[in-house]
Design an enzyme around this catalytic site. Structure first.
Site, PDB file in Angstrom:
ATOM      1  N   HIS A   1       0.826  -1.208   0.000  1.00  0.00           N
ATOM      2  CA  HIS A   1       0.000   0.000   0.000  1.00  0.00           C
ATOM      3  C   HIS A   1       0.864   1.263   0.000  1.00  0.00           C
ATOM      4  O   HIS A   1       0.654   2.178  -0.802  1.00  0.00           O
ATOM      5  CB  HIS A   1      -0.912  -0.013   1.228  1.00  0.00           C
ATOM      6  CG  HIS A   1      -1.891   1.117   1.276  1.00  0.00           C
ATOM      7  ND1 HIS A   1      -3.243   0.956   1.074  1.00  0.00           N
ATOM      8  CD2 HIS A   1      -1.703   2.442   1.487  1.00  0.00           C
ATOM      9  CE1 HIS A   1      -3.834   2.124   1.154  1.00  0.00           C
ATOM     10  NE2 HIS A   1      -2.939   3.052   1.410  1.00  0.00           N
TER      11      HIS A   1
ATOM     12  N   LYS B   1       3.138   5.834  -7.459  1.00  0.00           N
ATOM     13  CA  LYS B   1       2.186   6.622  -8.260  1.00  0.00           C
ATOM     14  C   LYS B   1       2.548   8.100  -8.225  1.00  0.00           C
ATOM     15  O   LYS B   1       2.546   8.780  -9.255  1.00  0.00           O
ATOM     16  CB  LYS B   1       0.751   6.418  -7.741  1.00  0.00           C
ATOM     17  CG  LYS B   1       0.144   5.091  -8.148  1.00  0.00           C
ATOM     18  CD  LYS B   1      -1.340   5.042  -7.847  1.00  0.00           C
ATOM     19  CE  LYS B   1      -1.608   5.038  -6.363  1.00  0.00           C
ATOM     20  NZ  LYS B   1      -3.030   4.967  -6.019  1.00  0.00           N
ATOM     21  N   ASN B   2       2.887   8.601  -7.028  1.00  0.00           N
ATOM     22  CA  ASN B   2       3.255  10.012  -6.902  1.00  0.00           C
ATOM     23  C   ASN B   2       4.522  10.333  -7.693  1.00  0.00           C
ATOM     24  O   ASN B   2       4.590  11.336  -8.381  1.00  0.00           O
ATOM     25  CB  ASN B   2       3.455  10.374  -5.426  1.00  0.00           C
ATOM     26  CG  ASN B   2       2.146  10.642  -4.721  1.00  0.00           C
ATOM     27  OD1 ASN B   2       1.418  11.555  -5.066  1.00  0.00           O
ATOM     28  ND2 ASN B   2       1.822   9.818  -3.751  1.00  0.00           N
TER      29      ASN B   2
ATOM     30  N   GLU C   1       1.530   3.745  -3.396  1.00  0.00           N
ATOM     31  CA  GLU C   1       1.196   5.168  -3.292  1.00  0.00           C
ATOM     32  C   GLU C   1       2.400   6.043  -3.675  1.00  0.00           C
ATOM     33  O   GLU C   1       2.268   6.997  -4.441  1.00  0.00           O
ATOM     34  CB  GLU C   1       0.742   5.467  -1.856  1.00  0.00           C
ATOM     35  CG  GLU C   1       0.339   6.905  -1.604  1.00  0.00           C
ATOM     36  CD  GLU C   1      -0.847   7.348  -2.453  1.00  0.00           C
ATOM     37  OE1 GLU C   1      -1.701   6.492  -2.756  1.00  0.00           O
ATOM     38  OE2 GLU C   1      -0.897   8.533  -2.825  1.00  0.00           O
TER      39      GLU C   1
HETATM   40  C1  W6P Z   1       6.812  14.298  -6.126  1.00  0.00           C
HETATM   41  C2  W6P Z   1       5.667  14.539  -5.174  1.00  0.00           C
HETATM   42  C3  W6P Z   1       5.714  13.304  -4.346  1.00  0.00           C
HETATM   43  C4  W6P Z   1       4.927  12.915  -3.277  1.00  0.00           C
HETATM   44  C5  W6P Z   1       5.171  11.694  -2.682  1.00  0.00           C
HETATM   45  C6  W6P Z   1       6.187  10.864  -3.144  1.00  0.00           C
HETATM   46  C7  W6P Z   1       6.982  11.257  -4.211  1.00  0.00           C
HETATM   47  C8  W6P Z   1       6.735  12.480  -4.811  1.00  0.00           C
HETATM   48  N1  W6P Z   1       7.383  13.082  -5.884  1.00  0.00           N
HETATM   49  O1  W6P Z   1       7.198  15.077  -7.001  1.00  0.00           O
END
Ligand code: W6P
Length: 342
Positions: A181, A188-189, A185
């Site tokens: 999980h 994906k970000n 997440e």
């Molecule tokens: C990004 C924004 C973010 C949030 C969480 C994890 C990785 C990343 N990379 O640019």
């Protein structure tokens, strides 16, 4: 349920919050029917069935609660105090949900008919969870969504460093689904940031993951070169109220696969904290972002972390947030000190 009743009055009045509250009441009644029954095969069987029923009933409760928060935002002005209370409540509410579902899963897997004899798993716990495998699995699943949406995706480079036993795979007692999980997440970000940041040149820098094991911690660091996040935005990423856009409904969920920051990051951090780990983000604006998942290397340090309801928690909802006792003067005059190049 006691804590739900300490929520800001305006939020309590929202229809979705009422639904959530009623579901908890129903499930509480369901479970209390077993308080004084004889323990035999039939009642144990019924107990299992009741647990499954409760698990299904609460399946979408996070979305329902989020809907309640949206209803509040649409109908009222939300001040900092209220926002702070809601943040505190949702962290505890969702952590409590993680732990109750963990218990339900363990019970139904171990005592129900879902038994899987030849796996090494103990319920949902893998006593020898290979972290790298979960990393690769989460990457592949996120990559499918990324390919679907952007018609391309960044590569993955994984490395590991086992400080204590060089060369051997890093394994841990853990719940693989929780780890999945969090990683899903984060992938994906990172993927979205990379694809959006490099959209013009069609060359996408790989996501680099390093898994390390020390005496105390296991760390999973994921680095992307997705352009980073301004420091001023960092704290917002873990705020429930910051995900302003209405969540995609179920029907269009598959058309916006890498859509905005919902509750994904704060909930992932709760999963990490549940077994005394953590999830932190660090970013260089204009360049990229590092996300680190910290896990306890030793399972005896990884007992569950739970919210309890007591005077401290109820006091939290009543006391005002402290207004700041630091100044930042922007105007002229004696008190103004600035870094300036002239
Ligand atoms: C990004 C924004 C973010 C949030 C969480 C994890 C990785 C990343 N990379 O640019």
């Amino acid at each position: 349920m006691k804590e739900i009743h300490l929520l800001p009055e305006n939020l309590l009045k929202m229809p979705s919050v009422g639904i959530v509250n009623n579901m908890y009441a129903t499930s509480f009644e369901d479970i209390m029917q077993f308080e004084k029954v004889d323990v035999n095969e039939t009642t144990l069987d019924k107990f299992c069935q009741t647990l499954v029923k409760i698990r299904n009933r609460h399946k979408d409760i996070v979305e329902t609660m989020a809907q309640g928060v949206l209803e509040l935002k649409e109908s009222h002005d939300v001040d900092a105090q209220t926002e702070n209370n809601i943040q505190y409540f949702l962290d505890r509410f969702l952590m409590s949900r993680i732990s109750i579902r963990m218990l339900i899963n363990q019970h139904t897997l171990l005592f129900g008919n879902e038994l899987n004899g030849h796996s090494r798993h103990v319920g949902s716990i893998d006593p020898s969870c290979e972290i790298i495998s979960v990393v690769k699995d989460a990457y592949e699943k996120a990559r499918l969504l990324c390919d679907q949406y952007y018609l391309a995706s960044p590569e993955l480079i994984v490395q590991q460093h086992n400080e204590l036993e060089r060369c051997s795979q890093i394994r841990i007692v853990y719940v693989p689904s929780h780890l999945f999980h969090m990683l899903f997440e984060l992938f994906k970000n990172s993927m979205r940031a990379i694809m959006e940041h490099h959209s013009s040149n069609a060359e996408y820098p790989a996501i680099e993951v390093i898994v390390s094991r020390g005496k105390e911690d296991i760390c999973v660091k994921m680095s992307d070169r997705g352009g980073g996040i301004p420091r001023s935005q960092m704290d917002h990423l873990f705020k429930y109220m910051y995900s302003t856009a209405p969540r995609p409904t179920k029907t269009d969920a598959h058309t916006v696969p890498l859509a905005g920051y919902g509750y994904g990051l704060p909930v992932s951090r709760l999963y990490a904290r549940y077994f005394h780990g953590d999830l932190v983000l660090q970013s260089c604006d204009g360049y990229g972002t590092d996300a680190i998942i910290y896990l306890k290397a030793l399972s005896n340090e990884a007992n569950e972390l739970l919210p309890i309801f007591n005077k401290t928690s109820s006091k939290f909802y009543r006391t005002q947030v402290s207004t700041t006792d630091w100044s930042s003067h922007c105007g002229g005059g004696m008190a103004t000190r600035q870094l300036r190049m002239s």
